[in-house]
Design a protein around this motif. Structure first.
Motif, PDB file in Angstrom:
ATOM      1  N   LEU A 199       0.861  -1.181   0.000  1.00 14.04           N
ATOM      2  CA  LEU A 199       0.000   0.000   0.000  1.00 14.04           C
ATOM      3  C   LEU A 199       0.894   1.226   0.000  1.00 14.04           C
ATOM      4  N   VAL A 200       0.806   2.012  -1.052  1.00 10.74           N
ATOM      5  CA  VAL A 200       1.623   3.229  -1.178  1.00 10.74           C
ATOM      6  C   VAL A 200       0.692   4.430  -1.223  1.00 10.74           C
ATOM      7  N   GLU A 201       1.204   5.562  -0.790  1.00 10.98           N
ATOM      8  CA  GLU A 201       0.399   6.779  -0.712  1.00 10.98           C
ATOM      9  C   GLU A 201       0.968   7.851  -1.627  1.00 10.98           C
ATOM     10  N   THR A 202       0.069   8.666  -2.153  1.00 13.75           N
ATOM     11  CA  THR A 202       0.503   9.843  -2.893  1.00 13.75           C
ATOM     12  C   THR A 202       0.803  10.970  -1.906  1.00 13.75           C
ATOM     13  N   THR A 203       1.131  12.145  -2.413  1.00 14.75           N
ATOM     14  CA  THR A 203       1.523  13.266  -1.563  1.00 14.75           C
ATOM     15  C   THR A 203       0.401  13.651  -0.600  1.00 14.75           C
ATOM     16  N   ASN A 204       0.772  13.909   0.652  1.00 14.44           N
ATOM     17  CA  ASN A 204      -0.141  14.371   1.703  1.00 14.44           C
ATOM     18  C   ASN A 204      -1.175  13.323   2.100  1.00 14.44           C
ATOM     19  N   ILE A 205      -0.930  12.060   1.769  1.00  9.10           N
ATOM     20  CA  ILE A 205      -1.832  10.985   2.165  1.00  9.10           C
ATOM     21  C   ILE A 205      -1.152  10.153   3.252  1.00  9.10           C
ATOM     22  N   GLU A 206      -1.887   9.905   4.346  1.00  9.65           N
ATOM     23  CA  GLU A 206      -1.378   9.083   5.446  1.00  9.65           C
ATOM     24  C   GLU A 206      -2.326   7.915   5.670  1.00  9.65           C
ATOM     25  N   SER A 207      -1.774   6.713   5.814  1.00 10.14           N
ATOM     26  CA  SER A 207      -2.598   5.520   6.040  1.00 10.14           C
ATOM     27  C   SER A 207      -2.156   4.834   7.328  1.00 10.14           C
ATOM     28  N   SER A 208      -3.119   4.239   7.995  1.00  9.01           N
ATOM     29  CA  SER A 208      -2.823   3.516   9.238  1.00  9.01           C
ATOM     30  C   SER A 208      -3.831   2.392   9.395  1.00  9.01           C
ATOM     31  N   ILE A 209      -3.384   1.289   9.985  1.00  7.58           N
ATOM     32  CA  ILE A 209      -4.246   0.130  10.191  1.00  7.58           C
ATOM     33  C   ILE A 209      -5.163   0.393  11.381  1.00  7.58           C
ATOM     34  N   GLU A 229      11.503  -6.171   1.877  1.00  3.60           N
ATOM     35  CA  GLU A 229      11.322  -7.593   1.600  1.00  3.60           C
ATOM     36  C   GLU A 229      10.391  -7.847   0.418  1.00  3.60           C
ATOM     37  N   LEU A 230       9.818  -6.813  -0.154  1.00 12.26           N
ATOM     38  CA  LEU A 230       8.937  -6.987  -1.312  1.00 12.26           C
ATOM     39  C   LEU A 230       9.743  -7.485  -2.504  1.00 12.26           C
ATOM     40  N   GLU A 231       9.110  -8.283  -3.341  1.00 10.03           N
ATOM     41  CA  GLU A 231       9.801  -8.880  -4.475  1.00 10.03           C
ATOM     42  C   GLU A 231       9.049  -8.584  -5.768  1.00 10.03           C
ATOM     43  N   GLY A 232       9.661  -9.021  -6.870  1.00  9.66           N
ATOM     44  CA  GLY A 232       9.021  -8.913  -8.181  1.00  9.66           C
ATOM     45  C   GLY A 232       8.701  -7.487  -8.569  1.00  9.66           C
ATOM     46  N   ASP A 233       7.450  -7.266  -9.025  1.00  6.17           N
ATOM     47  CA  ASP A 233       7.031  -5.938  -9.492  1.00  6.17           C
ATOM     48  C   ASP A 233       7.022  -4.904  -8.374  1.00  6.17           C
ATOM     49  N   LEU A 234       7.010  -5.337  -7.121  1.00  4.90           N
ATOM     50  CA  LEU A 234       6.930  -4.401  -5.990  1.00  4.90           C
ATOM     51  C   LEU A 234       8.296  -4.078  -5.407  1.00  4.90           C
ATOM     52  N   ARG A 235       9.333  -4.654  -5.956  1.00  2.15           N
ATOM     53  CA  ARG A 235      10.667  -4.424  -5.410  1.00  2.15           C
ATOM     54  C   ARG A 235      11.053  -2.944  -5.529  1.00  2.15           C
ATOM     55  N   GLY A 236      11.555  -2.384  -4.447  1.00  2.81           N
ATOM     56  CA  GLY A 236      12.003  -0.995  -4.449  1.00  2.81           C
ATOM     57  C   GLY A 236      10.945   0.004  -4.040  1.00  2.81           C
ATOM     58  N   LEU A 237       9.688  -0.422  -3.861  1.00  8.95           N
ATOM     59  CA  LEU A 237       8.638   0.504  -3.442  1.00  8.95           C
ATOM     60  C   LEU A 237       8.785   0.849  -1.959  1.00  8.95           C
ATOM     61  N   LYS A 238       8.535   2.103  -1.626  1.00  9.62           N
ATOM     62  CA  LYS A 238       8.507   2.530  -0.236  1.00  9.62           C
ATOM     63  C   LYS A 238       7.052   2.497   0.219  1.00  9.62           C
ATOM     64  N   SER A 239       6.710   1.416   0.918  1.00 12.87           N
ATOM     65  CA  SER A 239       5.323   1.175   1.279  1.00 12.87           C
ATOM     66  C   SER A 239       5.141   1.325   2.778  1.00 12.87           C
ATOM     67  N   SER A 240       4.048   1.997   3.171  1.00 10.66           N
ATOM     68  CA  SER A 240       3.754   2.137   4.598  1.00 10.66           C
ATOM     69  C   SER A 240       3.198   0.847   5.169  1.00 10.66           C
ATOM     70  N   ILE A 241       2.487   0.082   4.345  1.00  9.40           N
ATOM     71  CA  ILE A 241       1.942  -1.204   4.770  1.00  9.40           C
ATOM     72  C   ILE A 241       2.341  -2.242   3.727  1.00  9.40           C
ATOM     73  N   ALA A 242       3.084  -3.264   4.130  1.00  9.22           N
ATOM     74  CA  ALA A 242       3.516  -4.331   3.235  1.00  9.22           C
ATOM     75  C   ALA A 242       3.144  -5.666   3.859  1.00  9.22           C
TER      76      ALA A 242
END
Length: 707
Positions: free
Chosen positions: A360-370, A386-399
């Protein structure tokens, strides 16, 4: 003889008169028979009578008028093309017959086929054709007017589609008005699919298949074929073993303003037998935008979601490595919302194991929380590294990562509710001035030559608005060491718009001239003001040596610089005193003679430059000679829309000496007249003269220490 001449003249008049049907009637008086103008035997008169205007009309009407047949709108036309494609095991041999109409006798290149196609032969009529190739097309070289028939033979590669049983080929041509295509293959029961075909006529021959189609005007020819026996409705496994597959899935979910959108990609390894049907679990509220196979072939027809299950059927079943991608979204009424993370997953009974990654990635000024999660589900939170494949390198708040096997393949892998909050945007500065360095030269006539160099940082601002002092004219503007054209935005307020570049740091240099800045005994100097605040401002003013410049701090907004340089200002800024690339600095006589520079050069330069100004031209680079007495000022954190200002007493350097002499004479006269101190006036006068001389010397030395 005279009668013969008259008869010829009569014949000429008659012929020209009858030809000129669109001209006004002629008035002739002549003896001839209108019904038989060629009979000259009965002519008895020797003369004919005609007006001058009619005779001139006859002369002009006898001149043959040239008619312009008109030029064709184009030099050539490709009226039609017929293709015959023979499909072999590893390649396609194609024969193209082009009918071309050349409309004039000028040289022309007639494009016929994409240059990415391998041509094996080219024949024009019965002779080899002259073919020219550029980066786009193979073109036929023609000159003479006429009709031509060009025959091209070329080959194309066979492309593997999503299924091992579906193949295709394609090539590019210029858009043709009439395109006919015939495909032949030495295999029975083959179904053809031809893009842009109006109608496809299939023919099943003994041991072969054929299809004939007429295409709409198009530049792309695309043909696919597959055995009819491998359609989903007719599929029969090669053996009794059902298909088996392992899957690795990647869910990229983007939280934006009032919406969730993302992609779900399934990479499958299908074994034992082909698989043609895939089932995906789709949560409530999720809309599917598109489905593709192998990243390029769309699924058609578009399937419907029933009971949260999306069935996807391929034209032909697939085996081995296969990739399916779903693009989805969900819209919300508010920019901030609560929702469950979309748990899209495979629910095929043929799937033995599914390993899934969710980001789960956010655009600018978006905050997410469980907010809430079901910990009984078979998933775990992981670090985004630890993300792999197409998601490798993403900075995700929830993985997340989950695993399903054949026993729980139809279960939902996770149930997580998140709170998506969009914070309000705040106003920020899109541009800023790190520092401003101003250099001014004041001449004897009261004119001020000024060069202002600003170091800017800009992210998106298109123009920098500056306001020049009254009676000022701009001479030169350089942005990032390149000459630019300033625009006059408000003539009454002398507001100019300077075009900017987007860069982390770049210089802006402006040179202008101001008239009438000095007054009797004082001067009021003002520099340009900008719409942006500056971290620091430094101003160096050069005055003639025979003038005394005494700043008045009460009426100025800059501080006297006592050989110190504030933070952000350097003694010589990068690129400030250096001419931009390509600019030429000539060493003129003003550098050799100070007196000549102030009297001759600066008094004449304004008029010379004004007369040579032209609108719409790029300004030239202008540099200032830094000579004379130097006076330096500075200020930190200078406000926007505020002009640097220096007020000073501006007098001839002889005036203080004259004032000192008058004081001396007054003291001497008073002492001489006084009875009490008569005879004792010499020591006080001498002491006073020495003190005044000492103070004047110290003040001038201090005033000229930065010269």
């Amino acid at each position: 003889m005279k009668k013969l001449l008259l008869s010829l003249l009569v014949l000429l008049i008659f012929n020209t008169a009858t030809l000129a049907t669109e001209q006004p009637p002629l008035h002739l008086w002549t003896p001839y028979d209108p019904e038989n103008p060629g009979d000259f035997k009965n002519i008895d008169k020797k003369y004919i009578f005609i007006r001058d205007t009619d005779l001139e009309q006859i002369k002009n009407s006898g001149k043959a008028k040239k008619t312009d047949p008109g030029k064709p709108p184009v030099s050539y036309q490709i009226t039609s093309v017929d293709y015959l494609a023979d499909i072999a095991k590893d390649e396609i041999k194609i024969k193209g017959v082009y009918k071309i109409n050349k409309l004039d006798d000028k040289w022309a290149l007639v494009p016929v086929l994409s240059s990415k196609t391998a041509v094996t032969s080219a024949v024009l009529g019965e002779t080899p054709a002259s073919i020219t190739t550029d980066k786009n097309y193979h073109a036929l070289t023609l000159k003479k007017k006429g009709n031509y028939v060009l025959t091209l033979n070329f080959t194309e590669k066979i492309k593997e589609a999503a299924s091992r049983n579906t193949r295709s080929f394609s090539f590019t041509q210029p858009v043709m008005p009439i395109t006919n295509l015939e495909c032949r293959i030495n295999r029975p029961d083959i179904a053809f699919d031809i893009t842009h075909a109006v109608a496809i006529r299939p023919f099943n021959l003994a041991g072969s298949s054929k299809a004939i189609a007429s295409l709409l005007p198009t530049g792309n020819i695309n043909v696919r074929w597959t055995p009819k026996s491998t359609l989903i409705s007719d599929i029969k496994p090669d053996n009794n073993l059902p298909p088996s597959a392992n899957a690795v899935t990647y869910s990229k979910i983007e939280a934006g303003r009032g919406a969730l959108k993302g992609t779900f990609t399934a990479e499958l390894d299908i074994r034992r037998s082909p698989l043609g049907r895939f089932e995906f679990y789709i949560p409530e509220g999720i809309e599917i935008d598109s489905i593709t196979v192998q990243d390029n072939e769309p699924v058609d027809p578009y399937p419907e979601i029933r009971d949260n299950v999306l069935p996807v059927e391929l034209v032909s079943p697939v085996e081995g490595k296969t990739r399916l991608t779903l693009h989805f979204r969900r819209n919300f009424n508010d920019s901030s919302f609560k929702t469950k993370i979309p748990a899209i997953t495979l629910v095929n009974e043929n799937i033995d194991r599914e390993t899934g990654y969710v980001a789960l990635v956010e655009t600018t000024n978006i905050e997410s929380s469980i907010v809430k999660s079901d910990e009984t589900k078979n998933y775990r939170e992981i670090d985004s590294n630890e993300l792999e494949g197409d998601l490798r390198g993403l900075k995700s708040s929830i993985a997340l990562k989950y695993t399903k096997n054949k026993d729980n393949i139809r279960e939902i892998p996770y149930d997580i509710t998140v709170n998506i909050v969009r914070h309000k945007d705040v106003a920020v500065y899109e541009a800023n001035i790190d520092y401003t360095e101003i250099t001014s030269v004041l001449n004897r006539e009261g004119g001020l030559f000024t060069k202002a160099v600003m170091r800017l940082r800009n992210t998106s601002k298109q123009f920098l608005e500056i306001t020049l002092p009254a009676n000022s004219s701009i001479w030169s503007v350089y942005v990032n060491n390149k000459s630019v054209k300033p625009a006059l935005k408000d003539p009454e307020k002398a507001i100019y718009a300077i075009p900017l570049v987007t860069s982390a740091s770049f210089p802006v240099e402006i040179v202008y001239f101001t008239e009438g800045v000095t007054f009797p005994l004082w001067t009021d100097l003002r520099a340009l003001k900008t719409e942006l605040a500056a971290n620091s401002v430094k101003w160096a003013i050069y005055t003639p040596k025979n003038k005394d410049f005494i700043p008045l701090g009460l009426f100025s907004n800059l501080l006297k610089d006592k050989k110190t340089h504030p933070i952000g200002c350097s003694q010589v800024a990068d690129g400030v005193n250096a001419a931009p690339p390509g600019a030429v600095k000539e060493k003129m006589s003003l550098y050799e003679s100070e007196e000549k520079s102030f009297r001759d050069y600066f008094s004449v330069a304004p008029q010379r430059v004004y007369k040579s100004k032209k609108v719409g031209k790029l300004p030239v680079y202008v540099d200032l000679p830094l000579i004379g007495k130097s006076h330096k000022f500075y200020q930190l954190s200078f406000e926007a829309e505020k002009s640097p200002k220096i007020a000073a007493i501006y007098i001839n350097d002889l005036i203080p000496d004259i004032l000192a002499l008058l004081i001396l004479l007054t003291i001497a006269y008073t002492a001489f007249k006084s009875d009490k101190i008569r005879g004792m006036w010499l020591p006080p006068v001498a002491g006073t003269v020495s003190l005044i001389k000492f103070l004047l010397t110290k003040w001038r030395a201090k005033n000229n220490e930065n010269k």
